[in-house]
Write an enzyme that holds these catalytic residues in place. Structure first.
Site: not given
Length: 451
Positions: A130, A170
């Protein structure tokens, strides 16, 4: 033995806290998994002796870098960027990039840790990672966002690659931002590779990627209800959020015969007792995504609805609930309220939107409760399919992708059922997801030896 009494568990969590000071989100994510994994380790000594969970809970690397950019007034601005590469035991690191002022190393470490298990559950060869920045896209011009994305990729490009680490979008990072970053990567490296997913269809993107996370969360919800011989027809749904995941979850629930009552944003929530039709959902998509509006303006367009400022929608009675906004938005008291109001199932469309107290409340009441690492895996699943399409230099048709998404979500449900079914017939989806994801990663790590 209750996990709270487990000496090894307590010692493990003390170590996690000690090594990760001031990182509450990461510690919370590790604890939520460890509560289920430690009892599992009692009958799987090799995982314990090889310290597999300890190794997964220590990222392979955390890359931090400065991002300098120039705003439209000629001012030099400085942000911080990160990429957390948690584990690549079963494939290249895979996980989104988040641009939001709340982004910290702790948040990204928790997301990368969760992503490791989520990606394993899909059955696709993807590790967990991430990244992101504390950059806030709100209020910025298109040119400012472009300059920031280009500067961010100028630092990130040396740490990623189609067979190394494949980021995606995201919160705060959609198709526009992916395009700017992909263009900068191509510019620097002189390579056209599948280094990012969530790309535009014109340059290697996949059909149904925008819909996949929301649709997947509803497909998982439908699979849970089917274990009780029920479906979504006639059921009322409370949804938080009003972005990509929330609107597509609402859309799929309506398509399957349900009635969506709420959506929300950081300012509060709207309650539409008549239910959100496809027309109303399309209005939200246009208003929120393209015009960057606020959800409170919904009541001006549809006067039958009400807006409640500064609150989440969990007090509205419903049959099913889908938290689709952000982490820790559904607290213990909210969970108790939903249970008291008769909620039958909860499917997390966001990452860790329910805090530990809420998770314990749902599990204690034996509510059908799908954690994000299982329920919202549809997005990364289609991202994995985009990687495959890029590798093969081809595109699949929408109906093929829709069926593959349904099959992947059904496969995740089956894995959760296998490892989570209790003696009384109740399926503990949290336990099932944690053990199912852990076992796949752990077995690969055992095969590699101590690395």
């Amino acid at each position: 033995m209750a996990v709270s009494d487990h000496v090894d568990f307590n010692g493990f969590m003390e170590g996690v806290n000690r090594r990760n000071p001031h990182q509450p989100e990461f510690v919370q994510a590790v604890q939520e998994v460890a509560e289920d994994i430690f009892p599992f380790l009692d009958s799987n000594e090799e995982y314990h002796s090889q310290q597999i969970l300890r190794r997964i809970a220590e990222p392979d690397r955390v890359v931090s870098f400065r991002v300098c950019w120039e705003d439209d007034n000629g001012n030099i601005r400085v942000q911080r960027g990160w990429r957390v590469q948690n584990n690549n035991a079963i494939g290249p690191y895979k996980g989104g990039i988040r641009f939001h002022p709340s982004v910290t190393e702790s948040v990204l470490k928790f997301l990368a840790f969760e992503q490791t298990f989520k990606n394993a559950l899909t059955g696709l060869p993807m590790g967990g990672g991430k990244g992101g920045s504390n950059f806030n896209p709100k209020g910025k011009s298109v040119r400012e966002i472009m300059r920031f994305c280009q500067s961010f990729m100028t630092e990130l490009y040396r740490h990623i690659g189609a067979d190394v680490d494949v980021p995606a979008g995201d919160i705060g990072v959609g198709g526009r931002e992916i395009g700017y970053m992909f263009g900068q990567y191509k510019r620097i490296t002189n390579q056209f590779t599948g280094v990012l997913t969530g790309k535009g269809l014109e340059y290697g993107g996949s059909l149904i990627r925008p819909e996949a996370t929301g649709y997947g969360a509803v497909y998982f919800l439908a699979n849970m209800l089917a274990t009780k011989d029920q479906d979504l027809v006639g059921k009322t749904a409370v949804i938080s959020g009003s972005g990509n995941v929330a609107t597509h979850a609402a859309e799929k629930i309506v398509q399957l015969g349900g009635k969506v009552l709420t959506l929300s944003d950081s300012g509060g929530f709207i309650h539409d007792p008549d239910g959100l039709s496809q027309e109303k959902i399309d209005w939200v998509k246009t208003h929120k995504t393209h015009r960057r509006g606020r959800i409170e303006e919904y009541v001006e367009a549809f006067p039958g609805a009400t807006f409640t400022a500064g609150k989440t929608p969990w007090g509205v009675p419903c049959d099913v609930a889908l938290p689709c906004a952000t982490q820790n938005e559904l607290l213990g008291e909210d969970a108790k309220t939903l249970i008291a109001n008769g909620v039958q199932a909860v499917s997390e469309g966001a990452n860790m939107p329910t805090d530990l107290d809420g998770v314990h409340a749902f599990r204690g009441a034996k509510i059908l409760f799908a954690p994000g690492k299982a329920a919202n895996a549809g997005g990364v699943a289609v991202s994995g399919l985009e990687m495959s399409q890029n590798s093969e230099r081809r595109s699949w048709k929408e109906e093929e992708l829709q069926q593959m998404l349904k099959d992947i979500m059904a496969g995740i449900h089956k894995s959760c059922e296998t490892y989570g079914r209790q003696g009384d017939g109740y399926i503990d989806y949290v336990k099932g997801a944690n053990i199912g994801g852990f076992k796949k990663v752990a077995d690969a790590m055992l095969a590699f030896g101590v690395v």
